[in-house]
Design a protein around this motif. Sequence first.
Motif, PDB file in Angstrom:
ATOM      1  N   MET A   1     -13.026 -27.409  25.126  1.00 30.14           N
ATOM      2  CA  MET A   1     -14.407 -27.740  24.899  1.00 30.14           C
ATOM      3  C   MET A   1     -14.495 -29.216  24.547  1.00 30.14           C
ATOM      4  SD  MET A   1     -15.844 -24.231  23.065  1.00 30.14           S
ATOM      5  CE  MET A   1     -15.902 -24.946  21.494  1.00 30.14           C
ATOM      6  N   GLU A   2     -15.681 -29.768  24.765  1.00 21.12           N
ATOM      7  CA  GLU A   2     -15.868 -31.185  24.478  1.00 21.12           C
ATOM      8  C   GLU A   2     -17.253 -31.417  23.902  1.00 21.12           C
ATOM      9  OE1 GLU A   2     -17.284 -33.010  28.729  1.00 21.12           O
ATOM     10  OE2 GLU A   2     -15.136 -32.787  28.407  1.00 21.12           O
ATOM     11  N   ILE A   3     -17.389 -32.568  23.265  1.00 19.40           N
ATOM     12  CA  ILE A   3     -18.657 -32.979  22.681  1.00 19.40           C
ATOM     13  C   ILE A   3     -18.860 -34.451  23.023  1.00 19.40           C
ATOM     14  CG2 ILE A   3     -17.614 -33.568  20.457  1.00 19.40           C
ATOM     15  CD1 ILE A   3     -20.105 -32.559  19.104  1.00 19.40           C
ATOM     16  N   ILE A   4     -20.111 -34.826  23.279  1.00 12.26           N
ATOM     17  CA  ILE A   4     -20.436 -36.215  23.598  1.00 12.26           C
ATOM     18  C   ILE A   4     -21.321 -36.763  22.488  1.00 12.26           C
ATOM     19  CG2 ILE A   4     -21.548 -37.779  25.227  1.00 12.26           C
ATOM     20  CD1 ILE A   4     -20.925 -35.669  27.412  1.00 12.26           C
ATOM     21  N   LEU A   5     -20.845 -37.822  21.847  1.00 12.37           N
ATOM     22  CA  LEU A   5     -21.588 -38.499  20.791  1.00 12.37           C
ATOM     23  C   LEU A   5     -21.692 -39.973  21.152  1.00 12.37           C
ATOM     24  CD1 LEU A   5     -19.748 -36.979  17.690  1.00 12.37           C
ATOM     25  CD2 LEU A   5     -21.897 -36.199  18.692  1.00 12.37           C
ATOM     26  N   ASN A   6     -22.911 -40.480  21.225  1.00 12.95           N
ATOM     27  CA  ASN A   6     -23.122 -41.891  21.585  1.00 12.95           C
ATOM     28  C   ASN A   6     -22.346 -42.278  22.836  1.00 12.95           C
ATOM     29  OD1 ASN A   6     -24.976 -42.636  19.605  1.00 12.95           O
ATOM     30  ND2 ASN A   6     -23.364 -42.986  18.110  1.00 12.95           N
ATOM     31  N   ASP A   7     -22.438 -41.462  23.845  1.00 10.02           N
ATOM     32  CA  ASP A   7     -21.805 -41.704  25.147  1.00 10.02           C
ATOM     33  C   ASP A   7     -20.281 -41.710  25.101  1.00 10.02           C
ATOM     34  OD1 ASP A   7     -24.301 -41.889  26.425  1.00 10.02           O
ATOM     35  OD2 ASP A   7     -24.474 -44.001  25.856  1.00 10.02           O
ATOM     36  N   LYS A   8     -19.693 -41.219  24.026  1.00 15.01           N
ATOM     37  CA  LYS A   8     -18.242 -41.094  23.947  1.00 15.01           C
ATOM     38  C   LYS A   8     -17.898 -39.604  23.933  1.00 15.01           C
ATOM     39  CE  LYS A   8     -14.098 -42.527  21.683  1.00 15.01           C
ATOM     40  NZ  LYS A   8     -13.414 -43.281  20.676  1.00 15.01           N
ATOM     41  N   THR A   9     -16.931 -39.215  24.765  1.00 12.04           N
ATOM     42  CA  THR A   9     -16.552 -37.811  24.884  1.00 12.04           C
ATOM     43  C   THR A   9     -15.330 -37.518  24.024  1.00 12.04           C
ATOM     44  OG1 THR A   9     -17.410 -37.743  27.136  1.00 12.04           O
ATOM     45  CG2 THR A   9     -15.864 -36.005  26.512  1.00 12.04           C
ATOM     46  N   TYR A  10     -15.426 -36.447  23.248  1.00  9.10           N
ATOM     47  CA  TYR A  10     -14.323 -35.978  22.418  1.00  9.10           C
ATOM     48  C   TYR A  10     -13.917 -34.600  22.908  1.00  9.10           C
ATOM     49  CZ  TYR A  10     -15.956 -39.642  19.270  1.00  9.10           C
ATOM     50  OH  TYR A  10     -16.338 -40.848  18.738  1.00  9.10           O
ATOM     51  N   VAL A  11     -12.614 -34.384  23.031  1.00 14.30           N
ATOM     52  CA  VAL A  11     -12.089 -33.102  23.494  1.00 14.30           C
ATOM     53  C   VAL A  11     -11.482 -32.371  22.307  1.00 14.30           C
ATOM     54  CG1 VAL A  11     -10.440 -31.984  25.040  1.00 14.30           C
ATOM     55  CG2 VAL A  11     -11.658 -34.041  25.793  1.00 14.30           C
ATOM     56  N   MET A  12     -11.847 -31.096  22.177  1.00 11.17           N
ATOM     57  CA  MET A  12     -11.321 -30.287  21.088  1.00 11.17           C
ATOM     58  C   MET A  12      -9.844 -29.981  21.344  1.00 11.17           C
ATOM     59  SD  MET A  12     -12.535 -26.504  19.755  1.00 11.17           S
ATOM     60  CE  MET A  12     -14.241 -26.984  19.621  1.00 11.17           C
ATOM     61  N   PRO A  13      -8.979 -30.254  20.366  1.00  7.74           N
ATOM     62  CA  PRO A  13      -7.573 -29.892  20.538  1.00  7.74           C
ATOM     63  C   PRO A  13      -7.411 -28.377  20.440  1.00  7.74           C
ATOM     64  CG  PRO A  13      -7.947 -30.817  18.356  1.00  7.74           C
ATOM     65  CD  PRO A  13      -9.247 -30.912  19.104  1.00  7.74           C
ATOM     66  N   ARG A  14      -6.204 -27.914  20.635  1.00  8.92           N
ATOM     67  CA  ARG A  14      -5.942 -26.474  20.505  1.00  8.92           C
ATOM     68  C   ARG A  14      -6.327 -26.018  19.108  1.00  8.92           C
ATOM     69  NH1 ARG A  14      -0.739 -24.413  23.542  1.00  8.92           N
ATOM     70  NH2 ARG A  14      -2.032 -22.591  23.342  1.00  8.92           N
ATOM     71  N   VAL A  15      -6.975 -24.891  19.045  1.00 11.93           N
ATOM     72  CA  VAL A  15      -7.496 -24.372  17.781  1.00 11.93           C
ATOM     73  C   VAL A  15      -6.432 -23.524  17.093  1.00 11.93           C
ATOM     74  CG1 VAL A  15      -9.293 -22.950  16.730  1.00 11.93           C
ATOM     75  CG2 VAL A  15      -9.835 -24.393  18.694  1.00 11.93           C
ATOM     76  N   LYS A  16      -6.203 -23.845  15.829  1.00 13.97           N
ATOM     77  CA  LYS A  16      -5.261 -23.070  15.020  1.00 13.97           C
ATOM     78  C   LYS A  16      -5.964 -21.837  14.462  1.00 13.97           C
ATOM     79  CE  LYS A  16      -2.009 -26.097  15.460  1.00 13.97           C
ATOM     80  NZ  LYS A  16      -0.914 -25.871  16.336  1.00 13.97           N
ATOM     81  N   THR A  17      -5.196 -20.859  14.098  1.00 16.18           N
ATOM     82  CA  THR A  17      -5.733 -19.593  13.609  1.00 16.18           C
ATOM     83  C   THR A  17      -6.578 -19.767  12.349  1.00 16.18           C
ATOM     84  OG1 THR A  17      -3.809 -18.495  14.539  1.00 16.18           O
ATOM     85  CG2 THR A  17      -5.096 -17.242  12.953  1.00 16.18           C
ATOM     86  N   ARG A  18      -6.215 -20.699  11.477  1.00 13.35           N
ATOM     87  CA  ARG A  18      -6.996 -20.938  10.259  1.00 13.35           C
ATOM     88  C   ARG A  18      -8.438 -21.322  10.617  1.00 13.35           C
ATOM     89  NH1 ARG A  18      -6.194 -19.969   5.352  1.00 13.35           N
ATOM     90  NH2 ARG A  18      -4.001 -20.402   5.620  1.00 13.35           N
ATOM     91  N   MET A  19      -8.603 -22.132  11.661  1.00 16.16           N
ATOM     92  CA  MET A  19      -9.950 -22.538  12.070  1.00 16.16           C
ATOM     93  C   MET A  19     -10.721 -21.360  12.663  1.00 16.16           C
ATOM     94  SD  MET A  19     -10.254 -25.553  11.012  1.00 16.16           S
ATOM     95  CE  MET A  19     -11.717 -26.197  11.802  1.00 16.16           C
ATOM     96  N   LEU A  20     -10.034 -20.495  13.363  1.00 13.88           N
ATOM     97  CA  LEU A  20     -10.667 -19.284  13.884  1.00 13.88           C
ATOM     98  C   LEU A  20     -11.172 -18.429  12.734  1.00 13.88           C
ATOM     99  CD1 LEU A  20     -11.387 -17.212  16.056  1.00 13.88           C
ATOM    100  CD2 LEU A  20      -9.032 -16.399  15.917  1.00 13.88           C
ATOM    101  N   ARG A  21     -10.343 -18.275  11.709  1.00 16.04           N
ATOM    102  CA  ARG A  21     -10.738 -17.493  10.538  1.00 16.04           C
ATOM    103  C   ARG A  21     -11.983 -18.104   9.884  1.00 16.04           C
ATOM    104  NH1 ARG A  21     -11.140 -16.990   5.426  1.00 16.04           N
ATOM    105  NH2 ARG A  21     -10.473 -15.166   4.262  1.00 16.04           N
ATOM    106  N   ARG A  22     -11.988 -19.423   9.757  1.00 13.87           N
ATOM    107  CA  ARG A  22     -13.139 -20.097   9.154  1.00 13.87           C
ATOM    108  C   ARG A  22     -14.393 -19.919   9.999  1.00 13.87           C
ATOM    109  NH1 ARG A  22     -11.927 -25.923   7.816  1.00 13.87           N
ATOM    110  NH2 ARG A  22     -14.107 -25.850   7.208  1.00 13.87           N
ATOM    111  N   ALA A  23     -14.253 -19.924  11.323  1.00 18.44           N
ATOM    112  CA  ALA A  23     -15.403 -19.717  12.204  1.00 18.44           C
ATOM    113  C   ALA A  23     -15.988 -18.324  11.996  1.00 18.44           C
ATOM    114  CB  ALA A  23     -14.998 -19.917  13.663  1.00 18.44           C
TER     115      ALA A  23
END
Length: 94
Positions: A1-23
């Motif tokens: 997944m990616e996000i564009i902020l002020n015309d700059k694109t950021y790509v989400m790195p691989r998601v760790k399980t801790r972040m899944l739990r937080r989501a």
Amino acid sequence: MEIILNDKTYVMPRVKTRMLRRAIEINENTDFNNLKTKDLDGLVDFVVELYGNKFGRDDFYDGLDADKLIDTLNSSINGIVGNLGKKLNEFPNK
């Protein structure tokens, strides 16, 4: 997944399980129909962390068009939770 902020694109790195739990925790504990500013700050901080802190909260607030806020939060949080659901459905029942 990616996000564009002020015309700059950021790509989400691989998601760790801790972040899944937080989501999942965010989905359980946030009233998305009645967001408070502290809730929104927490959601934005989570997205910032999801993207490896490559931008900050202020970059998010100042760089994202307001009409894209809900879609961006939804795709960032539910995107990783939804992937778990797909994987669990593929898991063979024994």
